[in-house]
Scaffold this motif. Structure first.
Motif, PDB file in Angstrom:
ATOM      1  N   ALA A 195       0.862  -1.179   0.000  1.00 46.67           N
ATOM      2  CA  ALA A 195       0.000   0.000   0.000  1.00 46.67           C
ATOM      3  C   ALA A 195       0.895   1.224   0.000  1.00 46.67           C
ATOM      4  CB  ALA A 195      -0.899   0.002   1.225  1.00 46.67           C
ATOM      5  N   VAL A 196       0.537   2.224  -0.781  1.00 53.59           N
ATOM      6  CA  VAL A 196       1.308   3.464  -0.836  1.00 53.59           C
ATOM      7  C   VAL A 196       0.345   4.639  -0.750  1.00 53.59           C
ATOM      8  CG1 VAL A 196       1.325   3.557  -3.370  1.00 53.59           C
ATOM      9  CG2 VAL A 196       3.113   4.714  -2.087  1.00 53.59           C
ATOM     10  N   ARG A 197       0.778   5.676  -0.058  1.00 58.04           N
ATOM     11  CA  ARG A 197      -0.005   6.911   0.011  1.00 58.04           C
ATOM     12  C   ARG A 197       0.759   7.977  -0.759  1.00 58.04           C
ATOM     13  NH1 ARG A 197      -2.355   9.830   5.381  1.00 58.04           N
ATOM     14  NH2 ARG A 197      -3.738  11.305   4.317  1.00 58.04           N
ATOM     15  N   LEU A 198       0.164   8.416  -1.844  1.00 56.60           N
ATOM     16  CA  LEU A 198       0.806   9.343  -2.764  1.00 56.60           C
ATOM     17  C   LEU A 198       0.807  10.768  -2.217  1.00 56.60           C
ATOM     18  CD1 LEU A 198      -0.762   7.932  -6.036  1.00 56.60           C
ATOM     19  CD2 LEU A 198       1.457   7.373  -5.028  1.00 56.60           C
ATOM     20  N   ALA A 199       1.553  11.634  -2.879  1.00 53.30           N
ATOM     21  CA  ALA A 199       1.687  13.028  -2.453  1.00 53.30           C
ATOM     22  C   ALA A 199       0.337  13.744  -2.373  1.00 53.30           C
ATOM     23  CB  ALA A 199       2.631  13.770  -3.393  1.00 53.30           C
ATOM     24  N   ASP A 200      -0.616  13.350  -3.226  1.00 52.53           N
ATOM     25  CA  ASP A 200      -1.936  13.983  -3.205  1.00 52.53           C
ATOM     26  C   ASP A 200      -2.863  13.367  -2.148  1.00 52.53           C
ATOM     27  OD1 ASP A 200      -2.612  11.536  -4.307  1.00 52.53           O
ATOM     28  OD2 ASP A 200      -3.352  12.356  -6.199  1.00 52.53           O
ATOM     29  N   GLY A 201      -2.335  12.429  -1.351  1.00 57.43           N
ATOM     30  CA  GLY A 201      -3.106  11.799  -0.293  1.00 57.43           C
ATOM     31  C   GLY A 201      -3.820  10.533  -0.709  1.00 57.43           C
ATOM     32  N   GLN A 202      -3.841  10.247  -1.997  1.00 50.29           N
ATOM     33  CA  GLN A 202      -4.519   9.061  -2.516  1.00 50.29           C
ATOM     34  C   GLN A 202      -3.788   7.790  -2.073  1.00 50.29           C
ATOM     35  OE1 GLN A 202      -4.584   7.964  -6.906  1.00 50.29           O
ATOM     36  NE2 GLN A 202      -6.471   9.159  -6.679  1.00 50.29           N
ATOM     37  N   VAL A 203      -4.556   6.764  -1.715  1.00 50.25           N
ATOM     38  CA  VAL A 203      -3.989   5.472  -1.319  1.00 50.25           C
ATOM     39  C   VAL A 203      -4.186   4.492  -2.461  1.00 50.25           C
ATOM     40  CG1 VAL A 203      -4.100   3.546   0.317  1.00 50.25           C
ATOM     41  CG2 VAL A 203      -4.465   5.897   1.116  1.00 50.25           C
ATOM     42  N   ARG A 204      -3.131   3.802  -2.812  1.00 46.97           N
ATOM     43  CA  ARG A 204      -3.202   2.757  -3.847  1.00 46.97           C
ATOM     44  C   ARG A 204      -2.636   1.474  -3.264  1.00 46.97           C
ATOM     45  NH1 ARG A 204      -1.844   5.948  -9.209  1.00 46.97           N
ATOM     46  NH2 ARG A 204      -3.606   7.375  -9.131  1.00 46.97           N
ATOM     47  N   VAL A 205      -3.238   0.351  -3.659  1.00 45.38           N
ATOM     48  CA  VAL A 205      -2.805  -0.958  -3.162  1.00 45.38           C
ATOM     49  C   VAL A 205      -2.663  -1.913  -4.342  1.00 45.38           C
ATOM     50  CG1 VAL A 205      -3.345  -2.893  -1.639  1.00 45.38           C
ATOM     51  CG2 VAL A 205      -3.980  -0.570  -0.963  1.00 45.38           C
ATOM     52  N   PHE A 206      -1.550  -2.639  -4.336  1.00 44.73           N
ATOM     53  CA  PHE A 206      -1.243  -3.595  -5.400  1.00 44.73           C
ATOM     54  C   PHE A 206      -0.705  -4.885  -4.781  1.00 44.73           C
ATOM     55  CE2 PHE A 206      -0.575   0.621  -7.112  1.00 44.73           C
ATOM     56  CZ  PHE A 206      -1.253   0.573  -8.309  1.00 44.73           C
ATOM     57  N   SER A 207      -0.707  -5.936  -5.586  1.00 40.26           N
ATOM     58  CA  SER A 207       0.020  -7.138  -5.192  1.00 40.26           C
ATOM     59  C   SER A 207       1.489  -6.751  -5.121  1.00 40.26           C
ATOM     60  CB  SER A 207      -0.168  -8.238  -6.241  1.00 40.26           C
ATOM     61  OG  SER A 207       0.732  -9.298  -5.982  1.00 40.26           O
ATOM     62  N   SER A 208       2.185  -7.248  -4.107  1.00 42.33           N
ATOM     63  CA  SER A 208       3.614  -6.968  -3.997  1.00 42.33           C
ATOM     64  C   SER A 208       4.442  -7.988  -4.771  1.00 42.33           C
ATOM     65  CB  SER A 208       4.054  -6.931  -2.530  1.00 42.33           C
ATOM     66  OG  SER A 208       3.893  -8.204  -1.935  1.00 42.33           O
ATOM     67  N   VAL A 209       3.780  -8.866  -5.502  1.00 40.69           N
ATOM     68  CA  VAL A 209       4.455  -9.904  -6.271  1.00 40.69           C
ATOM     69  C   VAL A 209       4.687  -9.419  -7.703  1.00 40.69           C
ATOM     70  CG1 VAL A 209       4.327 -12.281  -7.094  1.00 40.69           C
ATOM     71  CG2 VAL A 209       3.380 -11.680  -4.855  1.00 40.69           C
ATOM     72  N   CYS A 210       5.946  -9.337  -8.093  1.00 40.69           N
ATOM     73  CA  CYS A 210       6.286  -8.913  -9.454  1.00 40.69           C
ATOM     74  C   CYS A 210       5.809  -9.973 -10.448  1.00 40.69           C
ATOM     75  CB  CYS A 210       7.793  -8.715  -9.580  1.00 40.69           C
ATOM     76  SG  CYS A 210       8.307  -8.204 -11.243  1.00 40.69           S
ATOM     77  N   PRO A 211       5.139  -9.556 -11.522  1.00 41.98           N
ATOM     78  CA  PRO A 211       4.640 -10.535 -12.499  1.00 41.98           C
ATOM     79  C   PRO A 211       5.750 -11.182 -13.342  1.00 41.98           C
ATOM     80  CG  PRO A 211       4.120  -8.304 -13.203  1.00 41.98           C
ATOM     81  CD  PRO A 211       4.713  -8.197 -11.833  1.00 41.98           C
ATOM     82  N   HIS A 212       6.979 -10.726 -13.195  1.00 45.67           N
ATOM     83  CA  HIS A 212       8.084 -11.310 -13.960  1.00 45.67           C
ATOM     84  C   HIS A 212       8.457 -12.684 -13.400  1.00 45.67           C
ATOM     85  CE1 HIS A 212      12.606 -11.407 -14.966  1.00 45.67           C
ATOM     86  NE2 HIS A 212      11.943 -11.830 -16.025  1.00 45.67           N
ATOM     87  N   LEU A 213       9.016 -12.709 -12.192  1.00 43.59           N
ATOM     88  CA  LEU A 213       9.430 -13.981 -11.601  1.00 43.59           C
ATOM     89  C   LEU A 213       8.979 -14.163 -10.155  1.00 43.59           C
ATOM     90  CD1 LEU A 213      13.054 -14.340 -13.035  1.00 43.59           C
ATOM     91  CD2 LEU A 213      10.997 -15.547 -13.751  1.00 43.59           C
ATOM     92  N   GLY A 214       8.082 -13.299  -9.696  1.00 44.01           N
ATOM     93  CA  GLY A 214       7.527 -13.473  -8.361  1.00 44.01           C
ATOM     94  C   GLY A 214       8.313 -12.846  -7.223  1.00 44.01           C
ATOM     95  N   CYS A 215       9.286 -12.010  -7.529  1.00 44.17           N
ATOM     96  CA  CYS A 215      10.005 -11.298  -6.466  1.00 44.17           C
ATOM     97  C   CYS A 215       9.079 -10.263  -5.847  1.00 44.17           C
ATOM     98  CB  CYS A 215      11.247 -10.607  -7.038  1.00 44.17           C
ATOM     99  SG  CYS A 215      12.450 -11.766  -7.704  1.00 44.17           S
ATOM    100  N   ARG A 216       9.471  -9.709  -4.728  1.00 49.05           N
ATOM    101  CA  ARG A 216       8.654  -8.718  -4.019  1.00 49.05           C
ATOM    102  C   ARG A 216       9.035  -7.294  -4.427  1.00 49.05           C
ATOM    103  NH1 ARG A 216       5.191 -12.269  -3.379  1.00 49.05           N
ATOM    104  NH2 ARG A 216       5.577 -13.843  -1.832  1.00 49.05           N
ATOM    105  N   VAL A 217       8.051  -6.538  -4.852  1.00 55.86           N
ATOM    106  CA  VAL A 217       8.294  -5.142  -5.212  1.00 55.86           C
ATOM    107  C   VAL A 217       8.218  -4.269  -3.965  1.00 55.86           C
ATOM    108  CG1 VAL A 217       7.409  -5.419  -7.558  1.00 55.86           C
ATOM    109  CG2 VAL A 217       5.886  -4.619  -5.756  1.00 55.86           C
TER     110      VAL A 217
END
Length: 131
Positions: A55-77
């Motif tokens: 989860a990240v909170r951007l400079a404008d205050g917006q919160v975005r959430v993504f899978s932390s699994v990279c779609p390349h080989l499954g490492c953690r972003v």
């Protein structure tokens, strides 16, 4: 040989339409409070209904959430606070704040999850995954 590959590939997609597909169950869960996610920061959470998320909170205050699994080989972003984007440290793949690929080998964007902010509470809707 090529005929067998083409037949298998075609059969796979035909079966997707013929065999009923079970809808993936999703649930909304409380991620935490906005106070625990200051502007410009991120949090990595493991095992949220079977999902590893960032989860990240951007400079404008917006919160975005993504899978932390990279779609390349499954490492953690991870969120790179200096660059303002996500970095996969394994092969230096980069994703923008919307999860789109900026550079590197990842073949597709990060999987996004729906976010809802209610007062100070942040909720995220994720698929229910079993081990």
């Amino acid at each position: 040989c090529i005929t067998n590959v083409l037949t298998a590939y075609t059969t796979r997609y035909v079966l997707r339409f013929l065999v009923p597909h079970e809808e993936e169950r999703r649930e909304e869960v409380l991620l935490g409070s906005l106070g625990r996610l200051p502007i410009g920061s991120s949090r990595i959470l493991k095992g949220v209904l079977g999902n590893d998320i960032v989860a990240v909170r951007l400079a404008d205050g917006q919160v975005r959430v993504f899978s932390s699994v990279c779609p390349h080989l499954g490492c953690r972003v991870e969120w790179d606070t200096v660059a303002g984007n996500f970095l996969c440290p394994c092969h230096l793949g980069r994703f923008d704040a919307s999860g789109r690929v900026l550079s590197g080998p990842p073949p597709s964007p990060l999987e996004p999850f729906r976010v809802r902010v209610d007062g100070d509470n942040v909720y995220v809707t994720v698929p229910v995954r079993t081990a």
